[in-house]
Design a protein around this motif. Structure first.
Motif, PDB file in Angstrom:
ATOM      1  N   ALA A 297       0.841  -1.197   0.000  1.00 43.72           N
ATOM      2  CA  ALA A 297       0.000   0.000   0.000  1.00 43.72           C
ATOM      3  C   ALA A 297       0.876   1.247   0.000  1.00 43.72           C
ATOM      4  O   ALA A 297       0.578   2.236  -0.664  1.00 43.72           O
ATOM      5  CB  ALA A 297      -0.905  -0.002   1.220  1.00 43.72           C
ATOM      6  N   LYS A 298       1.968   1.172   0.738  1.00 44.50           N
ATOM      7  CA  LYS A 298       2.803   2.358   0.811  1.00 44.50           C
ATOM      8  C   LYS A 298       3.364   2.715  -0.553  1.00 44.50           C
ATOM      9  O   LYS A 298       3.441   3.869  -0.939  1.00 44.50           O
ATOM     10  CB  LYS A 298       3.931   2.133   1.807  1.00 44.50           C
ATOM     11  CG  LYS A 298       3.429   2.202   3.242  1.00 44.50           C
ATOM     12  CD  LYS A 298       4.464   2.760   4.182  1.00 44.50           C
ATOM     13  CE  LYS A 298       3.801   3.103   5.508  1.00 44.50           C
ATOM     14  NZ  LYS A 298       4.751   3.352   6.574  1.00 44.50           N
ATOM     15  N   THR A 299       3.765   1.694  -1.287  1.00 42.04           N
ATOM     16  CA  THR A 299       4.298   1.958  -2.619  1.00 42.04           C
ATOM     17  C   THR A 299       3.221   2.564  -3.509  1.00 42.04           C
ATOM     18  O   THR A 299       3.456   3.531  -4.232  1.00 42.04           O
ATOM     19  CB  THR A 299       4.822   0.642  -3.231  1.00 42.04           C
ATOM     20  OG1 THR A 299       5.643   0.004  -2.276  1.00 42.04           O
ATOM     21  CG2 THR A 299       5.590   0.922  -4.495  1.00 42.04           C
TER      22      THR A 299
ATOM     23  N   HIS B 234       0.732   4.258  -2.602  1.00 37.58           N
ATOM     24  CA  HIS B 234       0.558   5.625  -2.148  1.00 37.58           C
ATOM     25  C   HIS B 234       1.637   6.528  -2.752  1.00 37.58           C
ATOM     26  O   HIS B 234       1.369   7.597  -3.298  1.00 37.58           O
ATOM     27  CB  HIS B 234       0.623   5.642  -0.618  1.00 37.58           C
ATOM     28  CG  HIS B 234       0.470   7.011  -0.037  1.00 37.58           C
ATOM     29  ND1 HIS B 234       0.746   7.301   1.252  1.00 37.58           N
ATOM     30  CD2 HIS B 234       0.053   8.162  -0.605  1.00 37.58           C
ATOM     31  CE1 HIS B 234       0.527   8.592   1.469  1.00 37.58           C
ATOM     32  NE2 HIS B 234       0.099   9.131   0.360  1.00 37.58           N
ATOM     33  N   ALA B 235       2.846   6.021  -2.684  1.00 38.49           N
ATOM     34  CA  ALA B 235       3.958   6.812  -3.214  1.00 38.49           C
ATOM     35  C   ALA B 235       3.786   7.060  -4.709  1.00 38.49           C
ATOM     36  O   ALA B 235       3.967   8.176  -5.200  1.00 38.49           O
ATOM     37  CB  ALA B 235       5.278   6.081  -2.957  1.00 38.49           C
TER      38      ALA B 235
ATOM     39  N   HIS C  66       1.039   7.072  -6.350  1.00 37.05           N
ATOM     40  CA  HIS C  66      -0.084   7.968  -6.527  1.00 37.05           C
ATOM     41  C   HIS C  66       0.347   9.414  -6.323  1.00 37.05           C
ATOM     42  O   HIS C  66      -0.007  10.316  -7.088  1.00 37.05           O
ATOM     43  CB  HIS C  66      -1.190   7.587  -5.528  1.00 37.05           C
ATOM     44  CG  HIS C  66      -2.408   8.431  -5.670  1.00 37.05           C
ATOM     45  ND1 HIS C  66      -3.235   8.745  -4.640  1.00 37.05           N
ATOM     46  CD2 HIS C  66      -2.925   9.056  -6.752  1.00 37.05           C
ATOM     47  CE1 HIS C  66      -4.213   9.517  -5.070  1.00 37.05           C
ATOM     48  NE2 HIS C  66      -4.050   9.717  -6.345  1.00 37.05           N
ATOM     49  N   LEU C  67       1.135   9.572  -5.315  1.00 40.81           N
ATOM     50  CA  LEU C  67       1.641  10.908  -5.042  1.00 40.81           C
ATOM     51  C   LEU C  67       2.557  11.395  -6.163  1.00 40.81           C
ATOM     52  O   LEU C  67       2.480  12.532  -6.607  1.00 40.81           O
ATOM     53  CB  LEU C  67       2.471  10.885  -3.761  1.00 40.81           C
ATOM     54  CG  LEU C  67       1.788  11.353  -2.480  1.00 40.81           C
ATOM     55  CD1 LEU C  67       2.696  11.109  -1.338  1.00 40.81           C
ATOM     56  CD2 LEU C  67       1.430  12.807  -2.604  1.00 40.81           C
ATOM     57  N   ALA C  68       3.410  10.478  -6.563  1.00 44.35           N
ATOM     58  CA  ALA C  68       4.483  10.898  -7.462  1.00 44.35           C
ATOM     59  C   ALA C  68       3.948  11.216  -8.853  1.00 44.35           C
ATOM     60  O   ALA C  68       4.362  12.183  -9.476  1.00 44.35           O
ATOM     61  CB  ALA C  68       5.540   9.810  -7.557  1.00 44.35           C
TER      62      ALA C  68
ATOM     63  N   GLN D  12       2.426  14.717  -9.763  1.00 47.86           N
ATOM     64  CA  GLN D  12       3.462  15.734  -9.603  1.00 47.86           C
ATOM     65  C   GLN D  12       4.409  15.724 -10.782  1.00 47.86           C
ATOM     66  O   GLN D  12       4.687  16.752 -11.381  1.00 47.86           O
ATOM     67  CB  GLN D  12       4.251  15.469  -8.334  1.00 47.86           C
ATOM     68  CG  GLN D  12       3.544  15.931  -7.083  1.00 47.86           C
ATOM     69  CD  GLN D  12       4.470  15.840  -5.905  1.00 47.86           C
ATOM     70  OE1 GLN D  12       5.294  14.944  -5.856  1.00 47.86           O
ATOM     71  NE2 GLN D  12       4.325  16.728  -4.963  1.00 47.86           N
TER      72      GLN D  12
ATOM     73  N   ARG E 298       2.744  17.130 -13.828  1.00 43.92           N
ATOM     74  CA  ARG E 298       2.638  18.573 -13.823  1.00 43.92           C
ATOM     75  C   ARG E 298       3.984  19.226 -14.117  1.00 43.92           C
ATOM     76  O   ARG E 298       4.090  20.169 -14.864  1.00 43.92           O
ATOM     77  CB  ARG E 298       2.121  19.050 -12.466  1.00 43.92           C
ATOM     78  CG  ARG E 298       0.798  19.789 -12.585  1.00 43.92           C
ATOM     79  CD  ARG E 298       0.296  20.170 -11.233  1.00 43.92           C
ATOM     80  NE  ARG E 298       0.030  18.998 -10.430  1.00 43.92           N
ATOM     81  CZ  ARG E 298       0.566  18.785  -9.252  1.00 43.92           C
ATOM     82  NH1 ARG E 298       1.389  19.654  -8.733  1.00 43.92           N
ATOM     83  NH2 ARG E 298       0.273  17.704  -8.575  1.00 43.92           N
ATOM     84  N   ARG E 299       5.021  18.665 -13.524  1.00 43.37           N
ATOM     85  CA  ARG E 299       6.315  19.269 -13.751  1.00 43.37           C
ATOM     86  C   ARG E 299       6.700  19.180 -15.221  1.00 43.37           C
ATOM     87  O   ARG E 299       7.167  20.118 -15.826  1.00 43.37           O
ATOM     88  CB  ARG E 299       7.386  18.587 -12.905  1.00 43.37           C
ATOM     89  CG  ARG E 299       8.709  19.310 -13.010  1.00 43.37           C
ATOM     90  CD  ARG E 299       9.824  18.548 -12.352  1.00 43.37           C
ATOM     91  NE  ARG E 299       9.476  18.139 -11.018  1.00 43.37           N
ATOM     92  CZ  ARG E 299       9.466  16.865 -10.638  1.00 43.37           C
ATOM     93  NH1 ARG E 299       9.790  15.920 -11.479  1.00 43.37           N
ATOM     94  NH2 ARG E 299       9.125  16.537  -9.413  1.00 43.37           N
TER      95      ARG E 299
ATOM     96  N   THR F  44       4.973  19.108 -17.952  1.00 47.68           N
ATOM     97  CA  THR F  44       4.368  20.028 -18.911  1.00 47.68           C
ATOM     98  C   THR F  44       4.613  21.466 -18.539  1.00 47.68           C
ATOM     99  O   THR F  44       4.678  22.321 -19.401  1.00 47.68           O
ATOM    100  CB  THR F  44       2.859  19.788 -18.988  1.00 47.68           C
ATOM    101  OG1 THR F  44       2.341  19.863 -17.661  1.00 47.68           O
ATOM    102  CG2 THR F  44       2.553  18.434 -19.576  1.00 47.68           C
TER     103      THR F  44
ATOM    104  N   HIS G 193      11.786   6.831   0.956  1.00 44.44           N
ATOM    105  CA  HIS G 193      11.294   6.028  -0.137  1.00 44.44           C
ATOM    106  C   HIS G 193      10.585   6.899  -1.178  1.00 44.44           C
ATOM    107  O   HIS G 193      10.780   6.771  -2.387  1.00 44.44           O
ATOM    108  CB  HIS G 193      10.329   4.960   0.407  1.00 44.44           C
ATOM    109  CG  HIS G 193       9.811   4.047  -0.641  1.00 44.44           C
ATOM    110  ND1 HIS G 193       8.583   3.466  -0.573  1.00 44.44           N
ATOM    111  CD2 HIS G 193      10.365   3.640  -1.801  1.00 44.44           C
ATOM    112  CE1 HIS G 193       8.392   2.738  -1.656  1.00 44.44           C
ATOM    113  NE2 HIS G 193       9.464   2.816  -2.399  1.00 44.44           N
ATOM    114  N   LEU G 194       9.781   7.791  -0.651  1.00 46.66           N
ATOM    115  CA  LEU G 194       9.069   8.710  -1.534  1.00 46.66           C
ATOM    116  C   LEU G 194      10.035   9.628  -2.271  1.00 46.66           C
ATOM    117  O   LEU G 194       9.908   9.881  -3.461  1.00 46.66           O
ATOM    118  CB  LEU G 194       8.154   9.599  -0.694  1.00 46.66           C
ATOM    119  CG  LEU G 194       6.692   9.226  -0.632  1.00 46.66           C
ATOM    120  CD1 LEU G 194       6.012  10.122   0.350  1.00 46.66           C
ATOM    121  CD2 LEU G 194       6.081   9.351  -2.000  1.00 46.66           C
TER     122      LEU G 194
ATOM    123  N   GLN H 190      11.584  10.311  -6.897  1.00 47.11           N
ATOM    124  CA  GLN H 190      11.267  11.639  -7.416  1.00 47.11           C
ATOM    125  C   GLN H 190      12.538  12.404  -7.732  1.00 47.11           C
ATOM    126  O   GLN H 190      12.698  12.980  -8.789  1.00 47.11           O
ATOM    127  CB  GLN H 190      10.473  12.423  -6.391  1.00 47.11           C
ATOM    128  CG  GLN H 190       9.020  12.024  -6.352  1.00 47.11           C
ATOM    129  CD  GLN H 190       8.238  12.960  -5.476  1.00 47.11           C
ATOM    130  OE1 GLN H 190       8.760  13.452  -4.486  1.00 47.11           O
ATOM    131  NE2 GLN H 190       7.005  13.201  -5.817  1.00 47.11           N
TER     132      GLN H 190
END
Lengths: 337, 337, 337, 337
Positions: free
Chosen positions: C2-4, C6-7, C9-11, C14, C17-18, C20, D9-10, D14
């Motif tokens: 799950a943590k991965t 999550h990561a 999903h977060l990454a 972002q 967006r960066r 473009t 990890h996050l 990135q």
């Protein structure tokens, strides 16, 4: 909240890494951010071995930085004039001079980020007035700037000594204002047709342009040049030289003009370095201060929406009437007026 | 989901910080993003002390911005021509003129990001047609641009007054079209061999190129110049001057040509400022509008895939037939056609 | 985990967006990434109203892009030569010509990111060989490039027609190789002292340099110019012009030379456009292909560590022996050799 | 803590993605980061098919990189001098020469990021002293640099052979120091009025400037040029040429001067290539080493707060007294002194 803490914890180092590794130029901001930027630098020094020189240097880091910034500027600037004049235009022309001064400023800025890269007492003054740069630093900056200019012009002289002898017609001959004179290598002399008012006005416009554009390039509320700022300053200086550089030689900087003028007097160019152009020498000492302050006022009044005395009740003049420690120092106390 | 909220919470401030601190140039986009960008600016003003001047300035911030953008442009542009002409080419040559106009546009753009840095009524017109820039702003922009050009050319005149007297042969002598004439400092006059059609065509091509390249540089679906846009505009203007600048002097801008022409008439250059070149003066007033609209049409028709009337049924002409408030205003209502 | 998730999903957003919003130039990569880049473009078109023109344009978007890229290049390039030659060096000199071609390439690249900004059939060829650019696209690219050059040189001719008449000595007089000839505006003619071998060698070196440096600038395993690539190409072209531009005029491009040569023949410059310099015309058609392939080979052999036939067993020649669909097309199938 | 692990990890991927995709130029750092950067490169090679050439190249990648960097530099640099001299200034002037050398360095740097883009044995020496560059690599770098310069100058000679014959007055005539001499295309000869001290001093200043500015541009504790570093080096070299390039021709580089000098001797320019200027040839071999070391010392002593012998007890001299493996190698062991 724990989640917020977590977020901050995550965000901080990332932000930190981006700031230093990519393209941020924090050191070029003379106000708030610069102060923040210096704190980690101080910490770095404490982590270093406790060397005597490191401590001395830490105390003098800002004057050193301004010294070398102006040093680089004058080395290129006076150097290019020397090469063009002494080679009779064979190794450069007026275009080269615009290049030389422009890139001198650009590379001087890159060398002096630690102190905010003012390179010009008039810019320091405008920052004191409009950007809360601490007034107590003004004398030290100005002294370092003048000394840097003096050192660089002395080195240019040493480097081109043989060529100057050849050009002037013999060793030890040093003249001002003749066909074979070389005093113009070091400092500016006005075109012969200029009145005193015209001289002052020409320097005033150029200085106004300089300060207006520096504030425009550094304003994040505008487009903002960000990491391209030093390159943009190349274009600013090139432009001032190409467009307003003929009549008075665009000194727009007490340090750039007075320092080398003093050196040329010490070298033996005689009293004419002061008396030439109707005692012109004081114009590039006074006019840039007036022009830069006016340019800063113009930008802040019409375009700047950030923190500025212009955007403060009574134009922030109570700052002068009721001076707090923060006006003089960025080390203790709050930075708000 | 809580996780999504968390992610958004994390992402938002990071994005925000990156946007303002690194290299984003939101203000240079004339359409949607610009509007978003201004909202926070308005908020900043509200957080400031409620000063009368801040309120006035907030209302006039776009005309002020265009005024100073064109002001900087003409200060460098007319300034470099003055220096080259009046010094008989000693302090610059045709290359310098290309430099001066190029960097004038570049630094003018940096100064006027708040209003989108049009600097040219023809660019404003093309943005109204192709990029949904509100039509109601067109007159204000054009007026501010012309006034900025007038103010700058007056300052250039004041600065070079002594040198103009010397060059023309005496104080008060102001002529057009002779060997010793100085009218060309302020506005453009065509080469003598040009027909009226040739004049119009030359300005038309240059304006087409200008608009085509502005849209190319700002198109994220293409490479896109991003934060290098002002620097690229330097190359665009330099190129137009070097490649299509001889025959008509590449005005490509009503404000740049008409404003200073009016000032030169007021100064006393006489009726010839209008009649020279077979009443050429109207060509740089009309042709840039045609060229810029054609250039924008060319880019949108063949290369642009974003939102444009070209990519809209009936070329978006029902926008004119059934005007909504959004056509005129970017403050209220939706921005979709 | 799950943590991965999550990561990730977060990454993901972002990163998106960066990509473009900041400084990425995906369109300038001719291989893999370009393909990925085009998929969302196709989706954008599908979201647009289903206009006939949008569909046609989508099919022809790459030829259109190359057409306009070369169009911009030749407009500036031939334009600057015309201005310098026809004004007898008053409105520019050899430096201007270096500027004009350099910025022509730079701005042409900005205009043609959709197709990868080759602007040169020899670059397209090298990309087919070394960067898996689909061979089936080669003829279309080359045709579009030649047509773009022809259109632009015709417009330059139209713009400078009066001045050419004046320079040649009368309307309709069009000559090659005399003092008053203007054929050199459109295509290149070698210096008189050059042997055929020397001509070929000079074009070969310049083309080798071009391709070697393009691959260096775009190699992320090297420093990589990233978003500065178009600006760096300005320096590449400027440098080739300043250092290897005298002997043959640095065509280094079939489209740039053959297209305008054909136009000048059609205009009426006569058979000499082919026969001049000992039937020189074929050299800039053949030599750039040899040079660019050699330059690409040189870079890939000695410096490139990415995916290239050089870094593949048997130099990837089985790709020619056992052609898969992927060799010809980037639409279907896998892209691995 | 688990939270910290999560954060790392996050953060890691990135950061990794940003580094490669945006604008980071890790390869230009000669110290720590460069080493880290190479590890993934080595891994890439291992993932490639196990080709003999890939293994050989991997072993020689740094000398290859320096070879091609200097190769590009001299191709442009000697090329531009050849074009200007041989065309009698028709196809360029002193400005062009500044451009040619400046962009030669810039593009050479872009070509040789794998090895840190020294391009100059004196820069390599300064990096060994001040930036922990492994001493064992010094001879290989220097050899590769000299060979690259030799190869490039031989190609320039081949390209301009006919023109040299024409300029010298006949095939096989090769002279030094006359009006029609062409030896100056390849290496530098001092102006006639220079004393030996003046020659040495002029090269010394220029080399000091070079090294001081390289360290300034690459110092993240200063402003730091980041991805603009190669462009800034263009300005550095342009500036040195425009300001200190007349008297000795700004060799500031053993490889740039000795390599082509040797080639010109082999070609048949005779013993004068060594004896000219009072056996000047050793000055640009020795002086740049002194100047670059002094420039590095100057920067580290007064401005640099990072890891440097200057910021180390006893100036890090125990590194020489008690050499560890890490002084010679960056492969094994720790990198701390």
């Amino acid at each position: 909240m724990a989640k917020t803490d977590h977020a901050e914890h995550l965000a901080m180092p990332q932000d930190d890494r981006r700031r230093t590794s990519v393209v941020d130029t924090p050191a070029f901001a003379e106000h708030g951010p610069l102060v923040d930027h210096k704190v980690p630098q101080a910490e770095v020094v404490q982590q270093e071995p406790d060397l005597a020189w490191s401590r001395i240097r830490h105390y003098l880091r800002e004057p050193f930085s301004e010294f070398f910034g102006v040093f680089i500027l004058i080395l290129f600037g006076d150097g290019v004039v020397a090469q063009v004049v002494l080679s009779n235009g064979e190794k450069g022309d007026y275009q080269s001079i615009s290049w030389g001064w422009g890139l001198g400023v650009m590379l001087g800025v890159y060398s002096s980020g630690i102190s905010g890269a003012h390179l010009n007492p008039a810019v320091t003054l405008a920052n004191c007035i409009f950007r809360k740069f601490p007034w107590r630093k003004f004398p030290g900056y100005m002294l370092a700037q003048v000394l840097g200019a003096m050192a660089a012009s002395a080195i240019v002289y040493a480097n081109y000594k043989s060529a100057i002898d050849l050009f002037e017609g013999g060793p030890g001959i040093r003249t001002v204002g003749l066909e074979t004179s070389t005093a113009g290598i070091f400092c500016t002399y006005p075109a012969p047709f200029m009145t005193k008012t015209g001289q002052f006005f020409s320097e005033f416009i150029a200085s106004t342009l300089l300060m207006f554009l520096i504030y425009a390039l550094k304003d994040d509320g505008n487009i903002g040049a960000g990491p391209l700022t030093p390159l943009c300053l190349f274009f600013v200086i090139f432009g001032i030289g190409a467009c307003f550089g003929w009549e008075t030689g665009y000194a727009i900087n007490l340090a750039r003009d007075f320092g080398p003028r003093l050196v040329s007097y010490m070298i033996g160019y005689g009293h004419e370095v002061w008396s030439a152009g109707g005692y012109y020498f004081w114009v590039p000492m006074v006019s840039p201060f007036c022009g830069c302050v006016f340019g800063g006022w113009l930008y802040d009044t019409f375009l700047f929406t950030g923190e500025s005395p212009i955007n403060t009740p009574y134009m922030g003049l109570q700052r002068l009437v009721q001076p707090k420690r923060s006006v003089w120092s960025n080390t203790y106390g709050d930075n708000k007026v």
